[in-house]
Design a protein around this motif. Structure first.
Motif, PDB file in Angstrom:
ATOM      1  N   GLN A 287       4.171  12.153  -2.117  1.00  0.00           N
ATOM      2  CA  GLN A 287       4.130  11.547  -2.432  1.00  0.00           C
ATOM      3  C   GLN A 287       5.600  10.756  -1.178  1.00  0.00           C
ATOM      4  OE1 GLN A 287       4.332  10.207  -5.246  1.00  0.00           O
ATOM      5  NE2 GLN A 287       5.787   8.723  -5.599  1.00  0.00           N
ATOM      6  N   LEU A 288       5.014   9.439  -0.996  1.00  0.00           N
ATOM      7  CA  LEU A 288       5.667   8.980   0.148  1.00  0.00           C
ATOM      8  C   LEU A 288       6.547   7.530  -0.495  1.00  0.00           C
ATOM      9  CD1 LEU A 288       2.391   7.557   2.511  1.00  0.00           C
ATOM     10  CD2 LEU A 288       3.955   9.567   2.623  1.00  0.00           C
ATOM     11  N   GLN A 289       7.679   7.341   0.320  1.00  0.00           N
ATOM     12  CA  GLN A 289       8.329   6.437   0.191  1.00  0.00           C
ATOM     13  C   GLN A 289       7.120   5.227   0.108  1.00  0.00           C
ATOM     14  OE1 GLN A 289      11.889   6.772  -0.575  1.00  0.00           O
ATOM     15  NE2 GLN A 289      11.603   9.100  -0.381  1.00  0.00           N
ATOM     16  N   GLN A 290       8.614   4.039  -0.255  1.00  0.00           N
ATOM     17  CA  GLN A 290       7.985   2.951  -0.241  1.00  0.00           C
ATOM     18  C   GLN A 290       7.339   2.204   0.711  1.00  0.00           C
ATOM     19  OE1 GLN A 290      10.005  -0.483  -3.677  1.00  0.00           O
ATOM     20  NE2 GLN A 290       8.223  -1.933  -2.915  1.00  0.00           N
ATOM     21  N   ASP A 291       8.268   1.969   2.305  1.00  0.00           N
ATOM     22  CA  ASP A 291       8.075   1.701   3.533  1.00  0.00           C
ATOM     23  C   ASP A 291       6.779   2.403   4.090  1.00  0.00           C
ATOM     24  OD1 ASP A 291      10.050   3.837   3.598  1.00  0.00           O
ATOM     25  OD2 ASP A 291      11.250   2.206   5.080  1.00  0.00           O
ATOM     26  N   GLN A 292       6.878   4.049   3.823  1.00  0.00           N
ATOM     27  CA  GLN A 292       6.026   5.076   4.571  1.00  0.00           C
ATOM     28  C   GLN A 292       4.681   4.071   5.101  1.00  0.00           C
ATOM     29  OE1 GLN A 292       7.631   7.999   3.211  1.00  0.00           O
ATOM     30  NE2 GLN A 292       8.553   8.697   5.660  1.00  0.00           N
TER      31      GLN A 292
ATOM     32  N   SER B 294       2.314  -2.392  -0.834  1.00  0.00           N
ATOM     33  CA  SER B 294       2.659  -3.398  -0.657  1.00  0.00           C
ATOM     34  C   SER B 294       2.469  -3.770   0.542  1.00  0.00           C
ATOM     35  CB  SER B 294       3.884  -3.934  -1.522  1.00  0.00           C
ATOM     36  OG  SER B 294       4.950  -3.084  -0.467  1.00  0.00           O
ATOM     37  N   GLY B 295       2.459  -4.643   1.362  1.00  0.00           N
ATOM     38  CA  GLY B 295       2.088  -5.449   2.217  1.00  0.00           C
ATOM     39  C   GLY B 295       2.407  -6.288   3.159  1.00  0.00           C
TER      40      GLY B 295
ATOM     41  N   ASN C  28     -11.902  -3.207   4.431  1.00  0.00           N
ATOM     42  CA  ASN C  28     -11.653  -3.972   2.815  1.00  0.00           C
ATOM     43  C   ASN C  28      -9.932  -3.187   3.169  1.00  0.00           C
ATOM     44  OD1 ASN C  28     -14.654  -3.032   2.004  1.00  0.00           O
ATOM     45  ND2 ASN C  28     -14.478  -1.229   3.573  1.00  0.00           N
ATOM     46  N   ILE C  29      -9.486  -4.321   2.355  1.00  0.00           N
ATOM     47  CA  ILE C  29      -7.876  -4.245   2.823  1.00  0.00           C
ATOM     48  C   ILE C  29      -7.822  -4.025   0.979  1.00  0.00           C
ATOM     49  CG2 ILE C  29      -5.925  -5.419   3.435  1.00  0.00           C
ATOM     50  CD1 ILE C  29      -7.410  -5.792   5.777  1.00  0.00           C
ATOM     51  N   PHE C  30      -7.148  -3.352   0.515  1.00  0.00           N
ATOM     52  CA  PHE C  30      -6.326  -3.297  -0.773  1.00  0.00           C
ATOM     53  C   PHE C  30      -5.391  -3.131  -0.880  1.00  0.00           C
ATOM     54  CE2 PHE C  30     -10.595  -1.545  -0.396  1.00  0.00           C
ATOM     55  CZ  PHE C  30     -11.325  -2.178  -1.177  1.00  0.00           C
ATOM     56  N   ILE C  31      -4.275  -3.941  -1.453  1.00  0.00           N
ATOM     57  CA  ILE C  31      -3.525  -4.037  -1.615  1.00  0.00           C
ATOM     58  C   ILE C  31      -2.405  -4.103  -3.236  1.00  0.00           C
ATOM     59  CG2 ILE C  31      -1.383  -5.721  -1.226  1.00  0.00           C
ATOM     60  CD1 ILE C  31      -2.593  -6.878   0.890  1.00  0.00           C
ATOM     61  N   GLU C  32      -1.888  -3.339  -3.723  1.00  0.00           N
ATOM     62  CA  GLU C  32      -2.011  -3.137  -4.471  1.00  0.00           C
ATOM     63  C   GLU C  32      -0.241  -4.676  -5.604  1.00  0.00           C
ATOM     64  OE1 GLU C  32       0.292  -0.288  -7.649  1.00  0.00           O
ATOM     65  OE2 GLU C  32      -0.793   1.026  -6.052  1.00  0.00           O
ATOM     66  N   GLU C  33       0.243  -4.770  -4.500  1.00  0.00           N
ATOM     67  CA  GLU C  33       1.584  -5.658  -4.932  1.00  0.00           C
ATOM     68  C   GLU C  33       1.576  -6.630  -3.976  1.00  0.00           C
ATOM     69  OE1 GLU C  33       5.013  -3.396  -5.249  1.00  0.00           O
ATOM     70  OE2 GLU C  33       4.530  -2.170  -7.429  1.00  0.00           O
ATOM     71  N   GLY C  34       1.769  -8.029  -4.641  1.00  0.00           N
ATOM     72  CA  GLY C  34       1.938  -8.750  -3.223  1.00  0.00           C
ATOM     73  C   GLY C  34       0.758  -9.371  -3.434  1.00  0.00           C
ATOM     74  N   ASN C  35       1.540 -10.326  -1.646  1.00  0.00           N
ATOM     75  CA  ASN C  35       0.304 -10.857  -1.140  1.00  0.00           C
ATOM     76  C   ASN C  35      -0.722 -10.084  -0.213  1.00  0.00           C
ATOM     77  OD1 ASN C  35       0.830 -13.281  -2.544  1.00  0.00           O
ATOM     78  ND2 ASN C  35       2.276 -13.492  -0.583  1.00  0.00           N
ATOM     79  N   SER C  36      -1.505 -10.531   0.250  1.00  0.00           N
ATOM     80  CA  SER C  36      -2.521  -9.961   1.034  1.00  0.00           C
ATOM     81  C   SER C  36      -2.033  -9.846   2.597  1.00  0.00           C
ATOM     82  CB  SER C  36      -4.211 -10.606   0.614  1.00  0.00           C
ATOM     83  OG  SER C  36      -4.089 -11.596   1.635  1.00  0.00           O
ATOM     84  N   LEU C  37      -2.589  -9.311   3.127  1.00  0.00           N
ATOM     85  CA  LEU C  37      -2.342  -9.547   4.262  1.00  0.00           C
ATOM     86  C   LEU C  37      -2.603 -10.201   5.330  1.00  0.00           C
ATOM     87  CD1 LEU C  37      -2.373  -5.670   6.283  1.00  0.00           C
ATOM     88  CD2 LEU C  37      -0.356  -6.480   5.190  1.00  0.00           C
ATOM     89  N   GLY C  38      -1.718 -10.455   6.584  1.00  0.00           N
ATOM     90  CA  GLY C  38      -2.426 -12.464   7.247  1.00  0.00           C
ATOM     91  C   GLY C  38      -3.436 -11.037   8.770  1.00  0.00           C
TER      92      GLY C  38
ATOM     93  N   GLY D  23      -8.043  -8.029  -1.470  1.00  0.00           N
ATOM     94  CA  GLY D  23      -7.791  -8.105  -1.904  1.00  0.00           C
ATOM     95  C   GLY D  23      -6.689  -7.916  -3.013  1.00  0.00           C
ATOM     96  N   THR D  24      -6.072  -8.306  -3.779  1.00  0.00           N
ATOM     97  CA  THR D  24      -4.321  -7.326  -5.154  1.00  0.00           C
ATOM     98  C   THR D  24      -5.677  -6.779  -5.999  1.00  0.00           C
ATOM     99  OG1 THR D  24      -4.602  -8.984  -5.748  1.00  0.00           O
ATOM    100  CG2 THR D  24      -3.290  -9.038  -4.201  1.00  0.00           C
ATOM    101  N   ILE D  25      -5.199  -4.970  -6.501  1.00  0.00           N
ATOM    102  CA  ILE D  25      -5.595  -4.663  -7.384  1.00  0.00           C
ATOM    103  C   ILE D  25      -3.757  -5.092  -8.117  1.00  0.00           C
ATOM    104  CG2 ILE D  25      -5.864  -2.366  -8.601  1.00  0.00           C
ATOM    105  CD1 ILE D  25      -6.693  -1.733  -5.602  1.00  0.00           C
ATOM    106  N   ALA D  26      -3.843  -5.881  -9.639  1.00  0.00           N
ATOM    107  CA  ALA D  26      -2.904  -5.650 -10.395  1.00  0.00           C
ATOM    108  C   ALA D  26      -3.313  -5.265 -11.175  1.00  0.00           C
ATOM    109  CB  ALA D  26      -2.523  -7.354 -10.511  1.00  0.00           C
ATOM    110  N   SER D  27      -2.716  -4.683 -12.531  1.00  0.00           N
ATOM    111  CA  SER D  27      -2.886  -4.142 -13.513  1.00  0.00           C
ATOM    112  C   SER D  27      -3.979  -3.547 -13.096  1.00  0.00           C
ATOM    113  CB  SER D  27      -2.399  -5.586 -14.909  1.00  0.00           C
ATOM    114  OG  SER D  27      -1.041  -5.354 -14.947  1.00  0.00           O
ATOM    115  N   GLY D  28      -4.627  -2.325 -12.262  1.00  0.00           N
ATOM    116  CA  GLY D  28      -5.769  -2.594 -12.976  1.00  0.00           C
ATOM    117  C   GLY D  28      -7.003  -3.278 -12.577  1.00  0.00           C
TER     118      GLY D  28
END
Length: 151
Positions: free
Chosen positions: A3-8, A68-69, A99-109, A141-146
């Motif tokens: 388990q990792l902290q949110q900012d790790q 998140s990113g 391939n970049i997948f982000i669970e929450e928020g916006n994609s990275l720039g 892209g993002t992964i929201a609600s599966g």
């Protein structure tokens, strides 16, 4: 997985798969004193004449998954140019996959580059050029609600 902290961010090298790509094609022609290069790859194809070395390498695979990113950077997975110095050059290898997948928020720039290797210019009389490597793929892209949403 731990388990990792949110900012790790945890980065783990999982090893090479099949030498990171396929083998380059071998030389195909034997005429007089012409030198013929094999194609780029892992390993590179065999050559006829000099130089006796060829270009090893292919585009690779990069996968980033994060909760998140934000921020900027570069993700590069380019192909390799075939070796220079031949009357007939081999083909260059193709670009890889980013391939970049982000669970929450916006994609990275981030900027991406998955270009194939450039054609290797031939030398000598009656030169022939091997082809460039094809471009790779980028999926961000993002992964929201599966559900995955490509950006």
């Amino acid at each position: 997985m731990e388990q990792l902290q949110q900012d790790q961010v945890k980065v783990q090298f999982l090893g090479s798969g099949s030498n990171a790509g396929g083998a380059g094609g071998n030389h195909w022609y034997n005429y007089g004193t012409a030198s013929v290069g094999g194609g780029a790859g892992n390993p590179a194809g065999t050559n006829l004449g000099t130089p006796t070395t060829n270009a090893n390498g292919t585009g690779g695979l990069l996968v980033i998954y994060c909760k998140s990113g934000s921020g900027t950077g570069s993700a590069i997975s380019c192909g390799t140019q075939a070796s220079l110095g031949f009357t007939y050059t081999g083909g260059s290898s193709g670009g890889g996959s980013v391939n970049i997948f982000i669970e929450e928020g916006n994609s990275l720039g981030w900027t991406t580059n998955v270009a194939g290797g450039a054609s290797a210019p031939p030398t000598g009389s009656f030169p022939k050029t091997g082809g460039p490597g094809g471009a790779g793929t980028v999926t961000i892209g993002t992964i929201a609600s599966g559900s995955f949403v490509k950006q």
